[in-house]
Design a protein around this motif. Structure first.
Motif, short mmCIF file in Angstrom:
data_model
loop_
_atom_site.label_atom_id
_atom_site.label_comp_id
_atom_site.label_asym_id
_atom_site.label_seq_id
_atom_site.Cartn_x
_atom_site.Cartn_y
_atom_site.Cartn_z
N LYS A 21 0.69 -1.13 0.02
CA LYS A 21 -0.14 0.09 -0.14
C LYS A 21 0.86 1.27 0.12
O LYS A 21 0.33 2.24 0.60
CB LYS A 21 -1.01 0.03 1.04
CG LYS A 21 -2.08 -1.19 1.14
CD LYS A 21 -3.00 -0.85 2.43
CE LYS A 21 -3.73 0.64 1.96
NZ LYS A 21 -4.96 0.76 3.06
N ILE A 22 2.10 1.12 -0.71
CA ILE A 22 3.02 2.14 -0.71
C ILE A 22 2.36 3.30 -1.77
O ILE A 22 2.38 3.13 -2.71
CB ILE A 22 4.26 1.71 -1.14
CG1 ILE A 22 4.62 0.72 -0.03
CG2 ILE A 22 5.27 2.75 -1.06
CD1 ILE A 22 6.32 -0.07 -0.48
N THR A 23 2.43 4.45 -1.29
CA THR A 23 1.92 5.71 -2.01
C THR A 23 3.33 6.45 -2.41
O THR A 23 3.13 6.98 -3.41
CB THR A 23 1.23 6.48 -1.42
OG1 THR A 23 1.70 7.08 -0.25
CG2 THR A 23 -0.25 5.97 -1.10
N SER A 24 4.39 6.55 -1.92
CA SER A 24 5.64 7.19 -2.17
C SER A 24 6.75 6.45 -2.00
O SER A 24 6.86 5.92 -0.68
CB SER A 24 5.66 8.57 -1.76
OG SER A 24 5.65 8.62 -0.27
N LEU A 25 7.72 6.64 -2.81
CA LEU A 25 9.21 6.11 -2.35
C LEU A 25 10.17 7.16 -1.80
O LEU A 25 9.81 8.32 -2.22
CB LEU A 25 9.90 5.59 -3.85
CG LEU A 25 9.00 4.50 -4.53
CD1 LEU A 25 10.00 4.04 -5.77
CD2 LEU A 25 9.13 3.25 -3.44
N PRO A 26 10.88 6.68 -0.73
CA PRO A 26 11.82 7.77 -0.10
C PRO A 26 12.59 8.34 -1.28
O PRO A 26 13.08 7.45 -2.24
CB PRO A 26 12.52 6.92 0.58
CG PRO A 26 11.47 5.62 1.01
CD PRO A 26 11.16 5.49 -0.36
N ASP A 27 13.01 9.82 -1.08
CA ASP A 27 13.79 10.44 -2.23
C ASP A 27 15.21 9.71 -2.03
O ASP A 27 15.89 9.98 -3.14
CB ASP A 27 13.96 11.73 -1.60
CG ASP A 27 12.64 12.49 -1.76
OD1 ASP A 27 11.53 11.93 -2.22
OD2 ASP A 27 12.75 13.36 -1.25
N SER A 28 15.56 9.19 -1.05
CA SER A 28 16.93 8.49 -0.99
C SER A 28 17.10 7.58 -2.01
O SER A 28 18.31 7.12 -2.35
CB SER A 28 17.21 8.22 0.43
OG SER A 28 16.28 6.97 0.75
N ILE A 29 16.37 6.87 -2.52
CA ILE A 29 16.36 5.73 -3.40
C ILE A 29 17.04 6.15 -4.68
O ILE A 29 17.64 5.32 -5.32
CB ILE A 29 15.01 4.99 -3.83
CG1 ILE A 29 14.45 4.24 -2.60
CG2 ILE A 29 15.09 4.01 -5.08
CD1 ILE A 29 13.15 3.46 -2.89
N GLY A 30 17.09 7.53 -5.05
CA GLY A 30 17.62 8.15 -6.03
C GLY A 30 19.25 8.06 -5.97
O GLY A 30 19.91 8.21 -6.90
N CYS A 31 19.70 7.84 -4.85
CA CYS A 31 21.21 7.66 -4.43
C CYS A 31 21.67 6.37 -4.78
O CYS A 31 22.82 6.07 -4.55
CB CYS A 31 21.35 7.86 -3.09
SG CYS A 31 20.94 9.75 -2.61
N LEU A 32 20.61 5.18 -4.96
CA LEU A 32 21.40 3.72 -5.08
C LEU A 32 21.81 3.50 -6.63
O LEU A 32 21.34 3.28 -7.23
CB LEU A 32 20.01 2.89 -4.84
CG LEU A 32 19.29 3.05 -3.41
CD1 LEU A 32 18.08 1.97 -3.59
CD2 LEU A 32 20.23 2.34 -2.54
N LYS A 33 23.19 3.72 -6.45
CA LYS A 33 23.88 3.63 -7.70
C LYS A 33 24.00 2.29 -8.37
O LYS A 33 23.98 2.09 -9.40
CB LYS A 33 25.43 4.19 -7.37
CG LYS A 33 25.44 5.64 -6.98
CD LYS A 33 26.97 5.92 -6.76
CE LYS A 33 26.89 7.48 -6.28
NZ LYS A 33 28.39 8.10 -6.34
N LYS A 34 24.04 1.37 -7.52
CA LYS A 34 24.12 -0.21 -8.17
C LYS A 34 22.74 -0.72 -8.33
O LYS A 34 22.63 -1.89 -8.69
CB LYS A 34 24.72 -1.04 -7.20
CG LYS A 34 26.13 -0.70 -7.03
CD LYS A 34 26.79 -1.66 -6.00
CE LYS A 34 28.45 -1.28 -5.66
NZ LYS A 34 29.05 -2.21 -4.79
N LEU A 35 21.53 -0.09 -8.08
CA LEU A 35 20.35 -0.57 -8.29
C LEU A 35 20.02 -0.78 -9.73
O LEU A 35 20.05 -0.11 -10.59
CB LEU A 35 19.32 0.28 -7.56
CG LEU A 35 17.72 -0.24 -7.46
CD1 LEU A 35 17.70 -1.35 -6.59
CD2 LEU A 35 16.82 1.07 -7.17
N GLN A 36 19.65 -2.09 -10.13
CA GLN A 36 19.05 -2.51 -11.39
C GLN A 36 17.63 -3.00 -11.55
O GLN A 36 17.27 -2.91 -12.86
CB GLN A 36 20.37 -3.79 -11.95
CG GLN A 36 21.74 -3.24 -11.66
CD GLN A 36 22.67 -4.63 -12.14
OE1 GLN A 36 22.30 -5.58 -12.61
NE2 GLN A 36 23.92 -4.19 -11.96
N LYS A 37 17.20 -3.16 -10.35
CA LYS A 37 15.78 -3.67 -10.58
C LYS A 37 15.12 -3.14 -9.59
O LYS A 37 15.30 -3.37 -8.30
CB LYS A 37 15.70 -5.34 -10.71
CG LYS A 37 14.57 -5.89 -10.81
CD LYS A 37 14.54 -7.23 -11.03
CE LYS A 37 13.03 -7.94 -11.08
NZ LYS A 37 13.09 -9.43 -11.00
#
Length: 353
Positions: free
Chosen positions: A232-248
């Motif tokens: 039931k998540i409506t928004s992602l934390p802004d910090s996810i924009g810092c995940l340099k290795k995130l591929q999926k």
């Protein structure tokens, strides 16, 4: 015919456990050969035989796909050199406390049983690298499970009834995979940034329970895959924009507002860019005053910032502790980083709009 089948099954069990009609001679031969693997899987066992075999010679014991409702305390207490213990797909309602004696155990598979809890003694299995407890009835994990399992690389607890993960999980600094999907999680622990080696985090399909992710999700420096779908998540934390290795990144099945779905439809890069820009915008503030980190403690109320001078109080960017009190346990590894500047100035306070 039924009698012959029973006799054949008993003979297979005896042979697997190092027994035969020749008894002592067979046992001596097996001990000389250093029996390492015992496979009693898929034998429709309701109970285990009581062998005279030296259990300390076994490095792998497979009891999976049987009808076992319990495991004798005396059995696990003698498996001193066991590396792999597989009891998946049985009818176990609890694990023996003596499982804590398995100090060399690396892989424990208890999935597909009826377990409601795990014994606290499991934290004594300090060599454990993989714990699979999927498809049980777990409502909670031991509170201290993360303090001692310093070598744990994979924790799989999906398809249970967990309503939360203990805070101690954030101390599993060797953890690479955390699979907690299909539970009843209402939140995730803070301080996830301590999981510096975590590559895969799956908390999908907690459905109506999970509404938010902690800011620290975006501080998981090694994260490659994040699955938060069907919550039931409506928004992602802004910090996810810092995940340099995130591929999926999987978010389907959520009433997502931020980022908007049209951003998700573009690409993962677009999502990360959107969140990064949003985070940077939140950092900007007019007439920003420079503070030392000690001064920030004063600004955010961590210390009162008052210093005696000439009998008068004066506000300054510093502090004097008028009275010293020791804080028991601060030097303990469990509390490392509690008073670090990063903890004190978490973005939830310092970078809020």
């Amino acid at each position: 015919m039924m009698y012959e089948q029973q006799q054949q099954q008993q003979q297979q069990v005896r042979m697997a456990m190092g027994l035969s009609d020749k008894g002592d001679h067979r046992r001596r031969c097996m001990e000389e050969e250093r029996l390492e693997i015992v496979d009693l899987s898929a034998m429709s066992l309701d109970s285990l035989p009581n062998p005279s075999l030296n259990l300390a010679t076994i490095c792998k014991l497979d009891l999976s796909n049987n009808n076992l409702e319990s495991i004798p305390e005396s059995l696990t207490a003698r498996l001193l050199n066991l590396l792999v213990f597989d009891v998946h797909s049985n009818q176990l309602k609890f694990l023996p406390n003596s499982i804590g004696c398995l100090s060399k155990l690396k892989i424990l598979n208890v999935s597909g049983n009826l377990l409601q809890t795990l014994p606290k003694t499991i934290e004594n299995c300090r060599s454990l690298e993989e714990l699979n407890a999927n498809f049980n009835k777990l409502t909670m994990l031991p509170d201290t499970i993360g303090f001692e399992l310093i070598n744990l690389k994979k924790l799989s607890v999906n398809s249970n009834k967990l309503i939360f993960l203990p805070q101690s999980v954030t101390h599993l600094t060797s953890l690479r995979v955390l699979d907690a999907r299909l539970n009843c999680l209402g939140s995730l622990p803070e301080d996830l940034e301590n999981l510096i080696n975590l590559e895969v985090l799956n908390v999908s399909q907690n459905f109506q329970y999970l509404e938010n992710l902690p800011y620290s999700v975006g501080l998981l420096v090694s994260l490659v895959e994040l699955d938060v779908s069907y919550n039931k998540i409506t928004s992602l934390p802004d910090s996810i924009g810092c995940l340099k290795k995130l591929q999926k990144l999987c978010v389907e099945g959520n009433p997502m507002v931020s980022p908007p779905m049209e951003v998700f439809e573009q690409s993962l890069h677009a999502v990360k860019e959107y969140l990064s820009e949003k985070m940077n915008a939140g950092h900007k503030s007019p007439q920003k005053k420079k503070y030392s980190w000690v001064g920030k403690l004063v600004k955010y109320g961590t210390f009162n910032g008052r210093m005696m001078r000439g009998g008068a109080h004066r506000e300054r960017e510093g502090f004097i502790m008028s009275e010293y009190r020791s804080i028991d346990g601060v030097a303990s590894p469990r509390y490392m980083g509690m008073f670090s500047p990063r903890r004190l100035f978490s973005p939830r306070t310092f970078f809020s709009r």
